[in-house]
Design a protein around this motif. Structure first.
Motif, PDB file in Angstrom:
ATOM      1  N   VAL A 111      -0.066  -9.379  -9.683  1.00 27.31           N
ATOM      2  CA  VAL A 111       0.874  -9.952  -8.453  1.00 27.31           C
ATOM      3  C   VAL A 111      -0.028 -11.648  -8.266  1.00 27.31           C
ATOM      4  N   GLU A 112      -1.437 -11.945  -8.446  1.00 27.46           N
ATOM      5  CA  GLU A 112      -1.303 -13.155  -8.279  1.00 27.46           C
ATOM      6  C   GLU A 112      -0.996 -14.346  -9.360  1.00 27.46           C
ATOM      7  N   GLN A 113      -0.665 -13.804 -10.060  1.00 22.03           N
ATOM      8  CA  GLN A 113      -0.398 -15.013 -11.144  1.00 22.03           C
ATOM      9  C   GLN A 113       1.192 -15.188 -10.773  1.00 22.03           C
ATOM     10  N   GLN A 163      12.600 -12.734 -10.289  1.00 21.54           N
ATOM     11  CA  GLN A 163      13.896 -12.916 -11.337  1.00 21.54           C
ATOM     12  C   GLN A 163      12.340 -13.850 -12.437  1.00 21.54           C
ATOM     13  N   THR A 164      11.610 -14.447 -11.547  1.00 19.15           N
ATOM     14  CA  THR A 164       9.525 -14.624 -12.445  1.00 19.15           C
ATOM     15  C   THR A 164       9.166 -13.111 -12.618  1.00 19.15           C
ATOM     16  N   ALA A 165       9.395 -11.776 -12.153  1.00 16.01           N
ATOM     17  CA  ALA A 165       8.425 -10.935 -13.019  1.00 16.01           C
ATOM     18  C   ALA A 165       9.418 -10.356 -14.262  1.00 16.01           C
ATOM     19  N   ASN A 166      10.881 -10.844 -14.217  1.00  9.72           N
ATOM     20  CA  ASN A 166      11.748  -9.807 -14.709  1.00  9.72           C
ATOM     21  C   ASN A 166      11.677 -10.852 -16.221  1.00  9.72           C
ATOM     22  N   SER A 167      11.400 -12.044 -15.895  1.00  7.26           N
ATOM     23  CA  SER A 167      11.801 -13.416 -16.931  1.00  7.26           C
ATOM     24  C   SER A 167      10.353 -13.502 -18.040  1.00  7.26           C
ATOM     25  N   GLN A 168       9.127 -13.090 -17.306  1.00  5.26           N
ATOM     26  CA  GLN A 168       7.320 -12.741 -17.902  1.00  5.26           C
ATOM     27  C   GLN A 168       7.166 -11.859 -18.682  1.00  5.26           C
ATOM     28  N   MET A 187       0.719  -0.829   0.302  1.00  4.43           N
ATOM     29  CA  MET A 187       0.138  -0.581  -0.191  1.00  4.43           C
ATOM     30  C   MET A 187       0.753   1.375  -0.097  1.00  4.43           C
ATOM     31  N   ASP A 188       2.001   1.135   0.833  1.00  2.00           N
ATOM     32  CA  ASP A 188       2.680   2.221   0.307  1.00  2.00           C
ATOM     33  C   ASP A 188       3.261   2.711  -1.192  1.00  2.00           C
ATOM     34  N   ILE A 189       3.762   1.667  -1.263  1.00  2.60           N
ATOM     35  CA  ILE A 189       4.341   1.828  -2.386  1.00  2.60           C
ATOM     36  C   ILE A 189       3.594   2.379  -4.356  1.00  2.60           C
ATOM     37  N   ARG A 190       2.185   2.189  -3.797  1.00  2.00           N
ATOM     38  CA  ARG A 190       1.054   2.349  -4.680  1.00  2.00           C
ATOM     39  C   ARG A 190       0.835   3.391  -4.987  1.00  2.00           C
ATOM     40  N   PRO A 191       1.098   4.379  -6.114  1.00  2.37           N
ATOM     41  CA  PRO A 191       1.130   5.735  -6.591  1.00  2.37           C
ATOM     42  C   PRO A 191      -0.605   6.079  -6.579  1.00  2.37           C
ATOM     43  N   ALA A 192      -0.855   7.243  -6.371  1.00  2.00           N
ATOM     44  CA  ALA A 192      -1.640   8.168  -6.407  1.00  2.00           C
ATOM     45  C   ALA A 192      -3.511   7.723  -6.894  1.00  2.00           C
ATOM     46  N   GLN A 193      -2.778   7.648  -7.837  1.00  2.00           N
ATOM     47  CA  GLN A 193      -3.762   7.448  -8.428  1.00  2.00           C
ATOM     48  C   GLN A 193      -4.332   6.562  -9.240  1.00  2.00           C
ATOM     49  N   ARG A 194      -4.928   4.948  -9.567  1.00  2.00           N
ATOM     50  CA  ARG A 194      -5.275   4.367 -10.922  1.00  2.00           C
ATOM     51  C   ARG A 194      -6.479   4.105 -11.312  1.00  2.00           C
ATOM     52  N   ASP A 195      -6.419   3.814 -12.467  1.00  2.00           N
ATOM     53  CA  ASP A 195      -8.599   3.540 -12.992  1.00  2.00           C
ATOM     54  C   ASP A 195      -8.396   1.700 -12.765  1.00  2.00           C
ATOM     55  N   GLU A 196      -9.818   1.540 -12.622  1.00  2.00           N
ATOM     56  CA  GLU A 196     -10.107   0.235 -12.094  1.00  2.00           C
ATOM     57  C   GLU A 196      -9.721  -0.446 -12.649  1.00  2.00           C
ATOM     58  N   ALA A 197      -9.804  -0.856 -14.449  1.00  2.00           N
ATOM     59  CA  ALA A 197      -8.604  -1.339 -15.215  1.00  2.00           C
ATOM     60  C   ALA A 197      -7.625  -1.930 -15.180  1.00  2.00           C
ATOM     61  N   GLU A 198      -6.669  -0.777 -14.921  1.00  2.00           N
ATOM     62  CA  GLU A 198      -5.066  -1.037 -14.328  1.00  2.00           C
ATOM     63  C   GLU A 198      -4.915  -1.993 -12.768  1.00  2.00           C
ATOM     64  N   GLU A 199      -5.756  -1.840 -12.114  1.00  2.00           N
ATOM     65  CA  GLU A 199      -6.277  -2.127 -10.901  1.00  2.00           C
ATOM     66  C   GLU A 199      -6.406  -3.134 -10.553  1.00  2.00           C
ATOM     67  N   MET A 200      -7.211  -3.925 -12.060  1.00  2.00           N
ATOM     68  CA  MET A 200      -8.002  -5.022 -11.605  1.00  2.00           C
ATOM     69  C   MET A 200      -6.079  -5.958 -12.242  1.00  2.00           C
ATOM     70  N   ILE A 201      -5.693  -5.889 -13.333  1.00  2.00           N
ATOM     71  CA  ILE A 201      -4.539  -5.892 -14.613  1.00  2.00           C
ATOM     72  C   ILE A 201      -3.570  -6.439 -12.838  1.00  2.00           C
ATOM     73  N   ASN A 202      -2.546  -5.402 -12.536  1.00  2.00           N
ATOM     74  CA  ASN A 202      -1.902  -5.262 -11.578  1.00  2.00           C
ATOM     75  C   ASN A 202      -1.922  -6.710 -10.677  1.00  2.00           C
ATOM     76  N   ARG A 203      -3.333  -6.344 -10.287  1.00  2.00           N
ATOM     77  CA  ARG A 203      -4.108  -7.261  -9.314  1.00  2.00           C
ATOM     78  C   ARG A 203      -4.128  -8.500 -10.024  1.00  2.00           C
ATOM     79  N   LEU A 204      -4.581  -9.086 -10.836  1.00  2.00           N
ATOM     80  CA  LEU A 204      -4.626 -10.158 -11.307  1.00  2.00           C
ATOM     81  C   LEU A 204      -2.954 -10.520 -11.750  1.00  2.00           C
TER      82      LEU A 204
END
Length: 113
Positions: free
Chosen positions: A54-56, A106-111, A35-52
């Motif tokens: 992270v879950e992956q 490592q996973t995030a940088n390779s995928q 929560m401390d790292i999160r940018p100030a404003q995001r739209d809902e679609a971008e938030e959902m993509i980011n959440r997915l």
């Protein structure tokens, strides 16, 4: 005599409170949250993509590592609290956390998601 004793107890209570606040601030500074790292404003679609995303990424981790990261970062627990819950040492939780963060990096940088 009674006033001196009351004053002494007040000072000791003040010191204990100060130590607890200091320890809590130091712990929180060491263990930042998503929560401390999160940018100030995001739209809902971008938030959902980011959440997915992270879950992956979290799904690529071993079960124990996933649980530790979720408790520390998503539930905002300290390493000591997680260690007590999982019946581990705090050092063990810290090592798991470091290992899992490295693996996530490592996973995030390779995928590409």
């Amino acid at each position: 005599m009674e006033q001196q004793m009351i004053q002494r107890y007040r000072q000791e209570i003040y010191r204990i409170g100060w130590r607890l606040q200091y320890r809590s601030k130091r712990t929180r500074r060491h263990e930042c949250t998503f929560m401390d790292i999160r940018p100030a404003q995001r739209d809902e679609a971008e938030e959902m993509i980011n959440r997915l995303s992270v879950e992956q990424l979290l799904d690529t981790l071993p079960a124990k590592g996933k649980v530790i990261l979720q408790k520390i970062y998503l539930q905002e627990m300290t390493e000591a609290e997680v260690a007590a819950q999982l019946h581990m040492s705090q050092q063990g939780v810290n090592k798991w956390k470091q290992k899992m963060l490295q693996q996530l990096s490592q996973t995030a940088n390779s995928q590409t998601f």
